[in-house]
Design a protein around this motif. Structure first.
Motif, short mmCIF file in Angstrom:
data_model
loop_
_atom_site.label_atom_id
_atom_site.label_comp_id
_atom_site.label_asym_id
_atom_site.label_seq_id
_atom_site.Cartn_x
_atom_site.Cartn_y
_atom_site.Cartn_z
N ASP A 193 0.84 -1.20 0.00
CA ASP A 193 0.00 0.00 0.00
C ASP A 193 0.88 1.25 0.00
O ASP A 193 2.02 1.23 0.49
CB ASP A 193 -0.93 0.02 1.22
CG ASP A 193 -2.11 -0.92 1.06
OD1 ASP A 193 -2.19 -1.61 0.02
OD2 ASP A 193 -2.95 -0.98 1.98
N ILE A 244 -13.86 6.07 8.94
CA ILE A 244 -13.55 4.94 8.06
C ILE A 244 -14.32 3.73 8.58
O ILE A 244 -14.33 3.47 9.79
CB ILE A 244 -12.04 4.64 8.05
CG1 ILE A 244 -11.26 5.87 7.57
CG2 ILE A 244 -11.74 3.43 7.16
CD1 ILE A 244 -11.51 6.27 6.14
N GLU A 248 -12.90 -1.92 7.16
CA GLU A 248 -11.68 -1.49 6.49
C GLU A 248 -10.53 -1.32 7.49
O GLU A 248 -9.38 -1.67 7.20
CB GLU A 248 -11.92 -0.18 5.75
CG GLU A 248 -12.86 -0.30 4.56
CD GLU A 248 -13.01 1.01 3.81
OE1 GLU A 248 -12.07 1.85 3.89
OE2 GLU A 248 -14.04 1.21 3.16
N ALA A 251 -9.25 -4.70 8.48
CA ALA A 251 -8.48 -5.29 7.39
C ALA A 251 -7.07 -4.74 7.36
O ALA A 251 -6.09 -5.48 7.16
CB ALA A 251 -9.18 -5.06 6.06
#
Length: 264
Positions: A193, A244, A248, A251
């Motif tokens: 990422d 958020i 998510e 994860a």
């Protein structure tokens, strides 16, 4: 601002000041209200008014401090004893952290003074960790009040111990690329990422803290801490998120934990 903290215990002292663009009432509440504290500091907080503050980061990382003195919107002093520092010294010793607040227009000048640490080398890691900790935690408070005031926080949090050196661990974590250019950074995580944003705190090979605007202005931290002489280093990857979805955040947490376990 007051010039001298009340704390006079011998030893080293952490003393930092932050300007926070928020009213003094908001800063005071963030220091004295459990739900507000959970929005920038610990994972869990419990406050017994006039008695004690109990903070927890999970995995038996707990901090209990007695409320020794407070003057609303102006001054707060929290003290604690040997149960928190017996790992580095058997000497009975009282430590304290003080918060001095001064309204300045619509902003607040917050001074944090943490004192009472011993001067011997056995205290080095603990003192250094607290000094760096207040540097970054105060930035977390500033970030919360300036960008997310009143919003609950969800944290993606991974942790791993390692017998490697600070430099070895740091190089492993940033080998895919960490570029700092003035106040900006770009970081490719160990699992691919890419985070980009503003640098809040950069202290290699121990600390990195930066914003992630593309994640609704989340705050990302890498922390390498050694709590006592000859102990393993504890690696923390921490992302404070606001708005958020929980799935998510969980994860991200699993990604970081799986990669730290594999790498370290």
């Amino acid at each position: 601002m007051k010039n001298d903290p009340i704390t006079k215990a011998p030893g080293r002292v952490v003393d930092i000041t932050r300007e926070i663009h928020a009213p003094v009432e908001a800063v005071w509440k963030a220091l004295t209200d459990a739900r507000e504290m959970e929005r920038w500091f610990p994972l869990h907080a419990n406050i017994q008014p006039g008695e004690a503050v109990e903070l927890s980061w999970g995995d038996k990382v707990d901090w209990r401090m007695e409320i020794e003195e407070e003057k609303e919107l102006d001054y707060l002093r929290l003290g604690y004893g040997q149960e928190h520092h017996s790992i580095v010294s058997p000497e009975p010793r009282r430590l304290a952290v003080e918060f001095f607040l001064e309204a300045r227009g619509g902003s607040t000048m917050l001074r944090i003074v943490h004192a009472g640490f011993g001067g011997g080398s056995n205290w080095d890691e603990m003192y250094d960790g607290v000094r760096r900790g207040w540097d970054t935690e105060s930035l977390g408070l500033k970030h919360y009040l300036e960008f997310h005031a009143g919003k609950d926080r969800l944290v993606a949090f991974a942790k791993r111990k390692s017998a490697r050196s600070h430099e070895e661990i740091w190089n492993i974590l940033v080998e895919n690329g960490l570029t700092v250019n003035g106040d900006s950074y770009a970081y490719t995580t160990p699992f691919g990422d890419r985070y980009e944003g503003a640098v809040a705190y950069f202290n290699p090979p121990q600390d990195f803290c930066g914003t992630i605007p593309g994640m609704n202005d989340a705050l990302f931290r890498l922390i390498l801490d050694r709590y006592s002489p000859d102990a393993d280093i504890v690696v923390w990857a921490w992302i404070s998120t606001y708005g958020i979805p929980e799935a998510e955040v969980k994860a991200m947490e699993r990604q970081w934990q799986t990669k730290l376990d594999a790498l370290l």
